[in-house]
Design an enzyme around this catalytic site. Structure first.
Site, short mmCIF file in Angstrom:
data_model
loop_
_atom_site.label_atom_id
_atom_site.label_comp_id
_atom_site.label_asym_id
_atom_site.label_seq_id
_atom_site.Cartn_x
_atom_site.Cartn_y
_atom_site.Cartn_z
N LYS A 116 0.85 -1.19 0.00
CA LYS A 116 0.00 0.00 0.00
C LYS A 116 0.89 1.25 0.00
O LYS A 116 2.08 1.15 0.30
CB LYS A 116 -0.92 -0.03 1.23
CG LYS A 116 -0.15 -0.14 2.54
CD LYS A 116 -1.05 -0.51 3.69
CE LYS A 116 -0.25 -0.54 4.97
NZ LYS A 116 -0.98 -1.13 6.09
N TYR A 119 14.87 31.88 3.61
CA TYR A 119 13.72 32.72 3.93
C TYR A 119 13.71 33.17 5.39
O TYR A 119 14.14 32.43 6.28
CB TYR A 119 12.42 31.92 3.70
CG TYR A 119 12.03 31.81 2.25
CD1 TYR A 119 11.66 32.94 1.51
CD2 TYR A 119 11.99 30.57 1.63
CE1 TYR A 119 11.29 32.82 0.19
CE2 TYR A 119 11.61 30.44 0.30
CZ TYR A 119 11.26 31.57 -0.41
OH TYR A 119 10.89 31.45 -1.71
C1 LIG Z 1 -0.23 -1.97 6.94
C2 LIG Z 1 -0.80 -3.18 7.43
C3 LIG Z 1 0.00 -4.27 7.79
C4 LIG Z 1 1.49 -4.23 7.79
O1 LIG Z 1 1.95 -3.73 8.99
P1 LIG Z 1 3.53 -3.57 9.30
O2 LIG Z 1 3.56 -3.15 10.69
O3 LIG Z 1 4.02 -2.55 8.34
O4 LIG Z 1 4.08 -4.91 9.06
C5 LIG Z 1 -0.62 -5.43 8.16
N1 LIG Z 1 -1.97 -5.52 8.20
C6 LIG Z 1 -2.77 -4.49 7.90
C7 LIG Z 1 -4.24 -4.65 7.99
C8 LIG Z 1 -2.23 -3.28 7.52
O5 LIG Z 1 -3.02 -2.26 7.21
#
Ligand SMILES: *Cc1c(COP(=O)(O)O)cnc(C)c1O
Length: 825
Positions: free
Chosen positions: A495, A720
């Site tokens: 993701k 700035y």
């Molecule tokens: C993002 C996510 C993960 C992965 O988690 P990590 O801590 O990055 O391993 C696992 N399960 C769900 C539902 C997530 O949204």
């Protein structure tokens, strides 16, 4: 060298099923690399997750007739009437045994190279130094594993006069097999570093394991100034000749009297075995190159290269590009740049790499190839072989560059072909202008100047890039897999554009490594992956109600977390006439974000799922709130209990298997006993260990370059709002990265630093939208030098700590305009 199948049967001590005659020239362990089926012997290897036996039907269909197996297929006479099956107890051992017997046929010097770093460079340089005098067979690329080494040794043939092979180990016990296969007469130890240290209890244990490789070698080459190596060696009963080098010990077989660095070259003065003083120069000044050149010098002198020849060839050493670069090019082209070397074998490997990329259908596969620089073969024969190979490997467009290539153009049998004597001719031709929507492999010996082609074809947008090391990502994948049972399935979370690393290339690599699921946030991300040739199962974590059609059309499997979503999904699927569409049920066991309530919703959920046939639960899962910290262990246990009970209840209501999963990255490591049927790997894949914020193997490096340097006087200000007050006369560099690229403004005003030539340079004043200023006072640097914002040498957690946030936020904040460049061995 060709072996009959009978001979091989005897050599590996197999039981043979099938009576077909066959001659074997090629060994295959990975079905994707098949090229010459009739002469191929396939070894069905069983590794943790994969079983080569599954590929037998496909390979038989593609013409392979000879297989080494642990299990002979049932009804083989009917299903595989023309095949030979050689049954053994362990296919990998059989492969190693065969290589060992093949090695026994040769009474020639064989150089074996072990050590933590520099093996490939030493091997390639030895090749460059020795090959004008003798025919060298060497490991292709870095084939140095339990499988790679036997495949490399198998390449020795009647012409071979010296073999040069790498041996790499990652855990205790592996070296013995490699020693028996390579049987080095000259064994080289480059050094002992910390790679793979996690599998060894101490440096000494690792050193000892490596030394197994050297035990029976006639000569051993090593760094006599390395105290660890000499200490371990003193306890080790080595009977051969010790050919060490030293900067201090005048009695060393190779005494290095002086190392003098100039602008771009280093001259090394040495005395070999008490003889005359000699010197050689190399066109490099870095430490690794100098050390590796010394190692090469001993081996070369030992093999009869004269000091004059040595100097002549050392001056011509070429840098070894260890990795294949994949870059996005202009006009929809993808460029694969392989300047590693340009012999026939490496062409085969590069073509194989190209073919494995599941790029868009409808894109032409193009090869741009220089003259092949390889001694000893008649050009007609060589280029006919090249033609055969490229045809078999599916090249559709062939562009040959170089005088020999040009003269051999009639021998290349690709329909769409063009030839040029120089790169210049090519880039001024319509053939160059017409490149579009192609996957282009660019492979040229250095002297042809193919860099120019890549430069012109690459999209240049911005001088800030995110380099993504795909090998490191695979190492992280394997790190987490090591906590999992072989049968446990794995979802890789890609993701947010793969946590900023770029989801398409990451997905391609993960698909190649056969992960069971990829997971993205929204349907459009999934559709985009499909458009780029990803065929793995894909899960959608936040399915939007407006995107059901996109999901159905692209086989994207949604997560379902509420009754409202479930009903809408069922309705949409029914309207399309879809049945049994796989979905993933999310339970809320404590995050209180999304999900069904495991204590109150299960009956209702089961009933609604039972009273429809549009969708079917493929998996059920929940998410830990704090698996990264021991402080929450009790709460995690509570979450697990709720999940365990509710998910069993769901499973009990259905006959088909429903996969249960709850472990994320931290969970895999911390609660391996809770891995259930599947795990979900996120941050760990990208190199961050969420348990301790340490780095496992760094994947992403954000880099930029110095645009301009200026002297700023004490009392002046930078940037700035006059925030960056200068207290002493300083040198300030401007770099083309700003908050619009994802460089957070809160890092400015000396709260954080980047690295310039390895040294810390603080951000001075406010970070601007597209540019930042850094203090490089006292740092040896010039305009155009590279700057590391975070990555291999500066962990991203340094930035996230300053920002009081988590590394995820920094990684996912790198904007799209920063070009991603991918590396792979
Ligand atoms: C993002 C996510 C993960 C992965 O988690 P990590 O801590 O990055 O391993 C696992 N399960 C769900 C539902 C997530 O949204």
């Amino acid at each position: 060298m060709i072996y009959t199948i009978e001979k091989i049967t005897t050599l590996i001590g197999a039981r043979r099923f099938g009576e077909e005659n066959a001659n074997i020239g090629f060994l295959l362990t990975d079905s994707r690399s098949l090229c010459f089926p009739e002469e191929t012997l396939f070894f069905a290897l069983k590794s943790g997750r994969n079983d080569g036996h599954h590929y037998i039907p496909e390979l038989y269909r593609r013409g392979v007739r000879n297989f080494v197996v642990e299990d002979v297929p049932e009804n083989m006479e009917q299903v595989y009437p023309k095949a030979n099956f050689l049954k053994v107890i362990n296919s990998l051992e059989a492969l190693q045994r065969l290589a060992e017997r093949h090695r026994d046929e040769f009474n020639i010097p064989v150089v074996g190279i072990a050590g933590s770093n520099g093996k490939t460079m030493v091997k390639e340089w030895l090749y460059q130094i020795l090959s004008p005098n003798m025919h060298v067979t060497r490991s292709p690329r870095s084939y140095n594993s339990q499988i790679g080494v036997p495949l490399s040794v198998w390449l020795m043939n009647e012409q071979t006069q010296v073999g040069v092979f790498e041996a790499g180990i990652s855990k205790p016990g592996e070296m013995l097999a490699l020693r028996d296969i390579v049987q080095p007469s000259i064994a080289v130890l480059t050094n002992i570093g910390t790679a793979h240290q996690e599998n060894f209890s101490s440096m000494e244990e690792k050193c000892h394991e490596k030394l197994i490789f050297f035990h029976d070698a006639e000569k051993m080459v090593y760094d006599g100034d390395d105290t660890l190596v000499t200490k371990v060696l003193a306890t080790f009963d080595y009977k051969g000749e010790k050919l060490y080098w030293s900067l201090k010990d005048k009695t060393a077989p190779l005494y290095i009297k002086a190392v003098e660095k100039k602008d771009t070259a280093t001259t090394i003065t040495y005395i070999y075995k008490g003889g005359e003083e000699n010197r050689y120069s190399i066109p490099f000044i870095d430490k690794a190159s100098i050390t590796n050149s010394v190692t090469c010098a001993i081996v070369a002198l030992q093999l009869g290269i004269t000091p004059d020849q040595l100097d002549e060839r050392m001056q011509l050493l070429e840098p070894v590009a260890m990795r294949m670069e994949v870059k996005e090019g202009r006009h929809g082209c993808t460029l694969i740049n392989d300047s590693y070397n340009s012999d026939f074998k490496s062409l085969d490997i590069a073509l194989d790499f190209m073919n494995r990329r599941p790029d868009h259908k409808g894109r032409t596969r193009t090869l741009i190839l220089s003259d092949i620089v390889q001694s000893g073969e008649q050009p007609e024969k060589l280029y006919r072989e090249v033609s055969d190979l490229v045809c078999k490997r599916g090249v559709e467009k062939f562009i040959g560059i170089g005088p020999v290539m040009f003269s051999q153009r009639d021998n290349i049998q690709v329909a769409d072909k063009s030839f040029f004597t120089t790169v210049k001719e090519f880039i001024h031709s319509p053939v160059f202008d017409n490149l579009h929507d192609e996957v282009i492999l660019i492979k040229g010996a250095r002297q042809f100047g193919f860099d120019r082609i890549t430069e012109l074809l690459v999209q240049k947008v911005h001088e800030t890039v995110l380099e993504v090391n795909l090998n490191a990502m695979v190492d992280n994948l394997n790190y987490y897999r090591s906590f999992m049972k072989p049968e446990t399935k794995l979802v890789c979370m890609i993701k947010a554009d793969a946590y900023g690393a770029g989801s398409v290339e990451i997905a391609k690599t993960l698909q190649e490594h056969r992960v069971d699921y990829l997971a993205v946030a929204v349907a459009d991300e999934g559709a985009m992956l499909r458009g780029n040739g990803i065929t793995s199962n894909i899960m959608i974590m936040n399915p939007e109600m407006s995107a059901f059609k996109t999901m159905f059309d692209n086989d994207l499997e949604p997560e379902v977390y509420s009754f409202r979503l479930l009903d809408a999904l069922v309705k949409a699927a029914e309207m399309e006439g879809i049945t049994d569409y796989p979905v993933h049920i999310k339970l809320d066991t404590g995050m209180h974000r999304l999900g069904f309530d495991p204590e109150h919703d299960m009956e209702e959920l089961i009933s609604r799922l039972k009273h429809q046939n549009a969708v079917i639960p493929r998996s059920v899962f929940s998410h830990f709130v704090g698996s990264d910290s021991d402080n929450f262990d009790e709460f995690s246990a509570h979450q697990f209990e709720l999940f365990d009970k509710a998910s069993r209840q769901l499973q009990a209501a259905f006959d088909h298997k429903i996969l249960r999963h709850i472990d994320n990255s931290a969970g895999i490591e911390h609660f391996p006993e809770r891995q259930l049927d599947m795990c979900r790997l996120g941050l760990g894949l990208y190199g961050i260990n969420p348990r301790n914020n340490g780095v496992i193997n760094n994947v992403s490096t954000l880099k930029t370059t110095i645009l301009q340097l200026r002297h700023v006087k004490a009392g002046d200000t930078v940037g700035y709002s006059r925030k960056g007050t200068i207290e002493h006369d300083s040198v300030i560099a401007a770099i083309p990265i700003g908050y619009a690229d994802g460089l957070n403004r809160h890092l400015g005003n000396r709260r954080c630093y980047c690295l310039v030539n390895g040294q810390r340079a603080q951000y001075v004043g406010n970070i601007c939208m597209d540019v930042a200023m850094i203090d490089v006072t006292g740092i040896d640097c010039k305009e155009g030098d590279s700057v590391e914002i975070f990555g291999d040498n500066l962990p991203v957690t340094v930035l996230s700590d300053v920002l009081d946030t988590i590394p995820y936020e920094v990684l996912t904040g790198i904007s799209n305009r920063v070009k991603r460049i991918y590396f792979q061995d």
